[in-house]
Design a protein around this motif. Structure first.
Motif, short mmCIF file in Angstrom:
data_model
loop_
_atom_site.label_atom_id
_atom_site.label_comp_id
_atom_site.label_asym_id
_atom_site.label_seq_id
_atom_site.Cartn_x
_atom_site.Cartn_y
_atom_site.Cartn_z
N UNK A 93 25.19 38.48 21.71
CA UNK A 93 24.31 37.81 21.05
C UNK A 93 22.71 38.43 21.31
N UNK A 94 22.88 39.71 22.13
CA UNK A 94 21.61 40.37 22.45
C UNK A 94 21.61 41.71 21.69
N UNK A 95 22.99 41.94 20.84
CA UNK A 95 22.96 43.35 20.12
C UNK A 95 21.99 42.95 18.96
N UNK A 96 21.64 44.23 18.41
CA UNK A 96 20.79 44.27 17.15
C UNK A 96 21.76 43.97 15.99
N UNK A 97 21.62 42.89 15.26
CA UNK A 97 22.61 42.59 14.00
C UNK A 97 21.75 43.00 12.87
N UNK B 44 23.81 36.22 7.87
CA UNK B 44 23.20 37.23 9.15
C UNK B 44 22.79 38.28 8.39
N UNK B 45 21.85 39.03 9.23
CA UNK B 45 21.34 40.45 8.42
C UNK B 45 22.27 41.21 7.83
N UNK B 46 23.21 41.80 8.62
CA UNK B 46 24.28 42.79 7.84
C UNK B 46 25.66 42.11 7.92
N UNK B 47 25.74 40.88 8.28
CA UNK B 47 26.88 40.24 7.88
C UNK B 47 27.83 40.37 9.38
N UNK B 48 27.24 40.93 10.49
CA UNK B 48 28.06 41.05 11.59
C UNK B 48 27.66 39.76 12.36
N UNK B 49 28.92 39.01 12.70
CA UNK B 49 28.92 37.91 13.47
C UNK B 49 28.60 37.98 14.68
N UNK B 50 28.12 36.73 15.37
CA UNK B 50 27.74 36.85 16.55
C UNK B 50 28.96 36.04 17.57
N UNK C 223 17.21 34.35 20.02
CA UNK C 223 17.13 33.66 18.74
C UNK C 223 18.31 34.27 17.98
N UNK C 224 19.19 33.52 17.39
CA UNK C 224 20.37 33.93 16.49
C UNK C 224 19.76 33.87 15.15
N UNK C 225 20.06 35.15 14.40
CA UNK C 225 19.44 35.11 13.05
C UNK C 225 20.58 34.91 12.01
N UNK C 226 20.85 33.47 12.07
CA UNK C 226 21.94 32.89 11.10
C UNK C 226 20.93 31.77 10.34
#
Length: 364
Positions: A360-364, A305-311, A216-219
């Motif tokens: 995509x699987x990193x903690x964002x 996105x949670x911290x502004x880090x893109x996927x 799940x992409x948190x966007x």
């Protein structure tokens, strides 16, 4: 015949297409509306995180090379298309630096020029700005672009270079057979390619949820409202930031005031309360704006996105699917390096950046 289909035609999609076609790929862009008319069109075009020392390291790693690349990019686009993106090193004057030591240490660590102006110097930099700054800091090398002009220039260059662009193409089906996409349906047409890249901005998360089970992409969409004043050139000389709001002077004298942060889904309507909030901020900073008309009031949907880090990277299960999305407030600021990283990953090239933080699987 198409090698790569890009879904989404904002600044990230256009810059990604530019990077891919320069690597020899045949590219098709599918856009649900008109090219660049969502968040990319609505933003202010500041080519930096607003308070850059607040940004996490993965954002800085995309911003720094993009920051260095923009002068040449703008010059090339202007020369090739005749459209001036209005890249201007107008500097960022931050009126309320909450942690002076942190800001100075950060600037010195990353080689960013800065000045700590006293009140007299502050007035010299911006004679028409009348409010009392609190611990100001001036970053003279921070630049801006006029985002609609940059988008038009990118589109013009891509068309000249053979990129196919299809507007008003909403994706209704993505067919997956095993570990590969076989085709997609959009706008009553069927399209197929070897590779697919989703650069759909605020719509990337819902698209992923609809067509793919994991991850799940948190966007999510985060609305921002802005207004623009009709003013004379040089009334405001630099971009001014205070209390998370900003004023941006354009070359022709127009001054943008922004922006709000609203979690209201895909609602792009404007509100009188936001207009009043932005106008009062602008008047407090630059009282001369009371004599200028508000020319336009609009809203856009950032890809939050949670911290502004893109996927940025390949889907963990679908081999021919990549994402480049979730840039939040810094799509323009990070676009060149984001596009290059995506191309490096797609073509299995060695990248100058570590791709892990954007996976995509990193903690964002």
């Amino acid at each position: 015949m198409t090698d790569i289909i890009i879904i989404g035609g904002g600044v990230i999609g256009l810059m990604t297409a530019r990077e891919l076609i320069r690597s020899g790929a045949r590219v098709l862009i599918l856009e649900r509306q008109m090219i660049g008319r969502e968040s990319s069109w609505a933003g202010g075009g500041i080519l930096s995180p607003l308070y850059p020392w607040r940004a996490v390291e993965p954002i800085l790693q995309l911003w720094l090379p993009s920051h260095a690349e923009y002068p040449k990019l703008a010059e090339t686009l202007h020369r090739r298309t005749g459209i001036d993106p209005e890249w201007r090193k107008s500097g960022l004057l931050i009126a309320d630096c909450e942690n002076v030591h942190l800001a100075e240490t950060w600037c010195e660590s990353y080689g960013i020029a800065y000045e700590r102006p006293d009140l007299a110097r502050f007035r010299e930099l911006e004679p028409a700005v009348q409010f009392m700054p609190s611990s100001p800091i001036f970053l003279p090398d921070i630049a801006q672009v006029r985002n609609p002009r940059l988008l038009r220039a990118l589109q013009s260059e891509l068309l000249a270079d053979g990129v196919q662009i299809s507007e008003h193409r909403t994706v209704t089906e993505i067919a997956v057979d095993g570990s590969k996409i076989t085709h997609i349906n959009a706008g009553n047409e069927t399209y197929s390619a070897d590779q697919y890249v989703i650069t759909a901005g605020a719509w990337s998360g819902t698209m992923s949820d609809r067509f793919f089970s994991v991850p799940r992409l948190d966007v999510e969409p985060v609305k921002g409202q802005m207004i623009v004043f009709s003013a004379e050139p040089e009334l405001l000389r630099h971009m001014v930031l205070s209390r998370d709001h900003y004023l941006i002077p354009r070359k022709d004298g127009k001054i943008l005031a922004g922006s709000t942060l609203e979690h209201s889904g895909f609602d792009k309507s404007t509100t009188e309360s936001a207009r009043d909030e932005l106008a009062e901020f602008a008047y407090a900073v630059l009282p001369a704006l009371r004599a200028c008309s508000i020319e336009k009031h609009w809203a856009g949907l950032r890809p939050g996105s949670p911290r502004g880090i893109p996927y940025i990277g390949r889907h963990p299960e679908i081999q021919n699917l990549h994402f480049n999305c979730g840039h939040f407030r810094n799509g323009f600021a990070m676009a060149p390096a984001s596009a290059r990283l995506l191309a490096d990953l797609l073509f299995a090239r060695t990248s100058e950046l570590s791709p892990e933080p954007y996976s995509l699987t990193a903690e964002h």
